[in-house]
Design an enzyme around this catalytic site. Structure first.
Site, PDB file in Angstrom:
ATOM      1  N   ARG A 144       0.848  -1.189   0.000  1.00  0.00           N
ATOM      2  CA  ARG A 144       0.000   0.000   0.000  1.00  0.00           C
ATOM      3  C   ARG A 144       0.888   1.245   0.000  1.00  0.00           C
ATOM      4  NH1 ARG A 144      -3.135  -3.153  -1.382  1.00  0.00           N
ATOM      5  NH2 ARG A 144      -5.159  -3.756  -0.509  1.00  0.00           N
ATOM      6  N   GLU A 158      -3.523   7.193  -6.228  1.00  0.00           N
ATOM      7  CA  GLU A 158      -3.472   6.496  -7.510  1.00  0.00           C
ATOM      8  C   GLU A 158      -4.678   6.834  -8.369  1.00  0.00           C
ATOM      9  OE1 GLU A 158      -1.011   2.687  -5.639  1.00  0.00           O
ATOM     10  OE2 GLU A 158      -3.121   2.433  -6.208  1.00  0.00           O
ATOM     11  N   HIS A 200       0.638  -0.150 -10.210  1.00  0.00           N
ATOM     12  CA  HIS A 200      -0.191  -1.028  -9.376  1.00  0.00           C
ATOM     13  C   HIS A 200      -0.637  -2.265 -10.161  1.00  0.00           C
ATOM     14  CE1 HIS A 200      -3.018  -0.932  -5.652  1.00  0.00           C
ATOM     15  NE2 HIS A 200      -2.768  -2.187  -6.014  1.00  0.00           N
TER      16      HIS A 200
END
Length: 318
Positions: free
Chosen positions: A236, A265, A284
């Protein structure tokens, strides 16, 4: 009862290479690739089954959509849903607790190997003609590093941390672990955070984001680390104070970082890590191999089947 199922943001899970048939077999299915905030309520409409990945379901939304009976999250993290508001209305929220363990561990090492060997850079240079024009039989532009005998410190030694540890062992690395819960007979040495910081050549973050782990990598913790440490994060983004890491990268205290997650993000253009030295940033994607996405889809369908059969599983707001 003929269930009405809506998927609010299906694209990242299934950009076209998977099938929604498992869901469509359970009711009338409508899939949206993405949903903007202004359209959430209208798209939910009278659906009793709502499936989301990153589209937020706030208390206001939940209270204004009285038909909802079930919320499925297409991810492990479920902070996009007001789970308490759902609980108050008797709506179970179900997540996907385990689907990409090995994919995420593999990606952590993909970042590490790119840092230690810079394979992509040197391949690009060869294709530019540098090897053809070289007076020597080889060249390298960056230090190349062997992992054998190095120490990796893994913060968060759950399923993913343990999978990363197994890969590290295969490379001949020593594995240190820090976790509030210690797994019996773990193939690692549990240590305190300070000892992990002091002894690790590589530090990998695999812990959840809690109040006590937010910003766990900061200027104070970095000061306790070895000079030239490598930091990996595909857990994270907010685990890291990004300006502090950027400063440490630019000063050389941290040799390199491999990051698949950031604090906000998609990444914002003013994120200091974008211009930091020796910082790999990927969008990601640790979770995204087709194999793990197929597994995720299957679990999501099974979650819904369990609910419809009166035996809900993976409920996060009981």
């Amino acid at each position: 009862m003929n269930h009405r199922i809506v998927v609010l943001d299906g694209y990242t899970l299934n950009p076209g290479d998977l099938s929604w048939e498992g869901f469509s077999a359970l009711g009338d299915l409508k899939v949206y690739d993405r949903t903007e905030a202004k359209d959430i309520l209208s798209r939910i409409g009278d659906a009793d089954i709502v499936i989301t990945n990153k589209t937020p379901l706030t208390r206001e939304t939940i209270e204004k959509a009285p038909a909802i009976r079930y919320i499925g999250v297409l991810a492990t993290g479920y902070n996009v849903v007001d789970v308490q508001a759902a609980k108050e209305k008797g709506i179970p929220v179900c997540n996907i607790p385990t689907y990409g363990t090995d994919a995420v561990a593999q990606f952590a090492f993909a970042m590490l190997l790119e840092i230690t060997n810079h394979v992509a850079h040197h391949s690009d240079e060869v294709k530019k003609g540098r090897w053809t024009a070289s007076p020597d039989f080889c060249f390298w532009d960056t230090p190349l590093m062997e992992l054998l005998g190095k120490t990796i410190g893994i913060i968060g030694f759950g399923r993913i941390g343990q999978a990363t540890g197994r890969i590290a062992k295969a490379f001949g690395m020593e594995v240190l672990a820090y976790d509030s819960y210690q797994v019996p007979n773990a193939d690692a040495t549990y240590v305190s955070l300070d000892e992990l910081y002091a002894k690790s050549d590589v530090i990998a973050l695999h812990c959840p984001l809690f109040s006590e782990t937010e910003g766990i990598i900061n200027k104070e913790s970095i000061a306790k680390m070895k000079d030239g440490v490598i930091i990996l994060n595909n857990s994270r983004g907010p685990l890291i104070v990004e300006q502090d890491l950027a400063d440490a990268l630019n000063s050389g205290k941290v040799y390199a970082a491999g990051l698949d997650v950031v604090s906000s993000e998609p990444i914002k253009g003013d994120n200091p890590l974008l211009k930091a030295k020796n910082c790999i940033i990927t969008p990601h994607i640790s979770w995204a191999p087709k194999e793990s996405r197929t597994r995720l889809m299957g679990i999501a369908v099974d979650n819904l089947k369990g609910f419809l059969e009166g035996k809900p599983v993976h409920v996060v707001n009981q």
